[in-house]
Structures are given as C-alpha cells and as structure tokens.
Design an enzyme around this catalytic site. Sequence first.
Site: not given
Ligand code: BG6
Length: 495
Positions: A184-185, A247
């Site tokens: 989960d980045h 997230h």
């Molecule tokens: C991803 C989603 O996991 O997270 C995307 O699949 C989204 O739809 C993105 O744009 C948002 O990531 P960040 O790091 O730009 O907030």
Amino acid sequence: MERKIVSPCVMIIFGGTGDLTHRKLIPALYNLFYEGNLPDSFAVVGVGRKDKNASEYKHELQASLEKYSRYKIKPEVWEQFSKKIQYYKMEITVSEHYEGLKVFLNEMDETLGTQGNRLYYLSVAPSFFEMITKNLAQYKMAENVDSWQRLIIEKPFGHNLETANYLNTEISKVFPQENIFRIDHYLGKEMLQNMLVIRFGNALFESFWNSRYIENIQITSSETVGVENRADYYEASGALRDMLQNHMLQLLALVAMEPPAAIDAKSIRDEKIKFLRTLSKNNAEIIKGNIVRGQYGEGKMGSKPALAYRSENGISPKSNTETFIAAKLIAGNFRWGNMPFYLRTGKRMKQKTTKVVIEFKSLPEILYFKEYNGMQPNLLEIRIQPSEGVSFSFNAKRPGTQNGITNVMMDFCQNCSLENNSPEAYERLIADALKNDQTLFTSWDEIEASWSFIDNIANIWRQEQPQFPNYAPDTYGPSDSDVLLTNNGHKWWNT
Ligand code: BG6
C-alpha cells in the site's frame, strides 16, 4: 535501530515495461543505489513480452529516470547502476517460459553472487497474480532452500472479501505469509510513518488524542487528475476500492489505533487490525445515511475544459462508477466513542492534497467564546502531501489597541527546505522488502477486515441507482458531502 541491507539478491519485475516500473520502481531503485542503499550483489530483471534487448530496455528506463527520479541523473552513477539492469522476454501466461527464466536467474547467481535470493515484484494486472505464483511454484522458483524468495504484490488485492480470500489462499500455498509483501504505497510516505512519531512521541498530542478533547477528525485525499488511461481498471474499482479500501483505511488506522506494544511489524499491525475491526460497528443501517458517492461531470479545471467522467476514453457513457466518496465513520471504542471520523477522496477535485485535520472541541460559551465572533476551534493539520508538515492553529489577541482576536498558526514544514528531500514511498518500501521488514506492508488480517467493511458499502450501493454526475470538476465534490458534516454542526476544513 536502522538495519543495513546486506542480503544479495535479484529483483524480478513482472510488468517490467509497464508504467509503474518506469515511473516508480526504477526511479526508486536508482535513488536507493545513489544513496548506497542497495546490496553490492544486486540485479534487477525487467520481465516483459516485448522483443527488446537489455541495452534498448536500459535506454528506455534512462529516459524515464530523467523525468521521474528524485535525484538528478549523474552519468557516472547511471553507468554503474545500469550494469545491474537486465531484460527478459517471456509470456507470463506460458508456463514453460518460467523454466527459461529460472535458468537465466541461476546464471546471474553465478556471475553476480546473488545466492539464489529472489524478490519477485508483481506489477501486472491482478488477474495474473495467481497464475504467476503457481508457475513459480511449478518450477521450484519459490522454495526457501539456503536462500530466500519474497513476493511483492501490488494492489488491488482482490475485488471483495471473497476474491481476496481466494487469492490469499492460493498465494500462500506458494509463499508463506512472512514472505508476502502487500504494497500500500501510502504506508511508504514519510508523513504516514511520521504519524506514529507525532502521536506517540509527544506527551501533548497523545494526552489529547481522544473523543473527550477532539470534536472530529477529517481525512482528505483529493486529486486534480481524472481517470487518466486506466479506464478498465477504474471502471471495476471506483474510488471505493481504489482508495478507500486501502490507502484511506490505512491512514485512518494509523490516526486512530491504540499505542502498539513495541515499534515492530507485529505490534503495529495488531493495533491497526484491532481498529479496523471496530469499523464493523458501522452496519448497513448506519452506513446508508453516512456515505456519499459522486462522479464528476463536465466542466473546467482552472481555465481548461475538462471532460465528464462518462466521456473519458474507454468509459461507458452510462457508467455509474464513483470517482468520489465521503464517509462518516464511528469507531465506537473506548477512546473514540461516537466521535465522527470524516473521510473523503476523489478525482478532479480542487486540490491535490492528502491531509488529516484534527478539530479540537471548542471551549464553553463564556469569556472569549461568548464575546467574540469568529473564534475558531483549535486545528491540528497533518499534511501528508504534496506539502509535508504539521500546523497547529489557535486563537490569539490581534496586536493593537482594540481587543480583537485573530486565528494564528504554528507551522512545521518538512519538505520546504531543499536539504530535506523526502524519499519516495517506493524507495522505502523496496528497501524494507529487501531488509525483510514487514512493518509498512499490509497483513492479510488487515486486508480481510477492510474488505468486510467495504463489501457492506458495495452491497448497499448495489441496491440503489446513483444520480450521476453530481459534482463539477475543480470543486470539493458533491454538495451532499458537505451536508454529511453540517448535519452534525461540522464543516470540512478546506485549507
Ligand atoms: C493509487 C490509485 O493507488 O493511488 C490511483 O490507484 C491514485 O487512482 C493514486 O491516483 C494516488 O496516489 P498518490 O501517491 O498520488 O496520492
């Protein structure tokens, strides 16, 4: 204490020519290399079906690095780093091709001393997750004999509880749970890790972190982009599965969980799971009135025209996929009682921002809170991105001969100075997988708890047709999302 990455290994990226590899994975590896944080014996193999040789592949990656790397590319560093990159052409759906891959990797062990250690990264569509792991098993490429084999798996992990369960069962026939790293980045973002330090490293915050002092907590993750080139994926997931299931709930769990017994993966995960399970209190009846979904219509982003979601490339003109979701949730546990947590996330919104706002209770309506208009509750704002930092706003006397009151702010900005160039989430996550540290990856139990909650919402939604589109681009989402808060005498803090 920081552990060094010592284990040599080969990292194999399935989906080696894909967008994620170009934008995130290779830049993350380059930056880790730049900082001396990769093992000496290390190689990365991009696996793809396109016909190309290693030098063409490196050339393409170099172009992406120029665009996406945190550190500017230095020719001498790139020269060393690029020696670690290989390309392997195969069809991931053809079982026999794995045999060739195995031979290729074993040969690399011979020349590089990577000792049979493997980090498999699945950066492919979820429909391939099971097939790849089964093929790795068939060719004995996932067996821990005098070496280690780990699996990093991108989201989405399943489409609902049932499919996630199935996937988990199948994958764990091949890789033991402790070798599965579910990404989960958001957990790799600096400020999410900082959340625990802010909460449990400061007497002031921790003492007030409960429903006796806090009026509500708001978590926003908004984006200005639309669906981009991901129509197929997004149509099937929507904001609920794309952002809330993972997230947003992870962020919520870090904000609301109890103190862990220790700063280690198991203790932190245990507390997150306990919190996520409290969400089952938000049963169908409660959820119905407390969730708002939205989809953007046609309009403008700034001065530029913006298409409606239903007119975007690859999207059905009748699509009922939500591009926005807002929720009021109750944890109902001892710390939080009935205090509302408001969450919202959406595309084509006014700002790109991820932040947590803690609104403290106002004082009784005597003295200043009685005599002055415009007194504001104390707000603690934890900014995750793009600006990283913490600010606290409070009331103070306006300087001058009149007895005016003004709202002032103490602000800590983490990424304002150039020296403080926070690592990208993927840098931290890949480094942790190499170190075998699971703390910032989601465990199966967390996934299970979050899917059971998300399934409830999906089931309720299935019974009603939404009235889409219901918000214009460049706004804060549908007006019902504001009503969700005004019904409780609250408002979104759109700072
Ligand atoms: C991803 C989603 O996991 O997270 C995307 O699949 C989204 O739809 C993105 O744009 C948002 O990531 P960040 O790091 O730009 O907030």
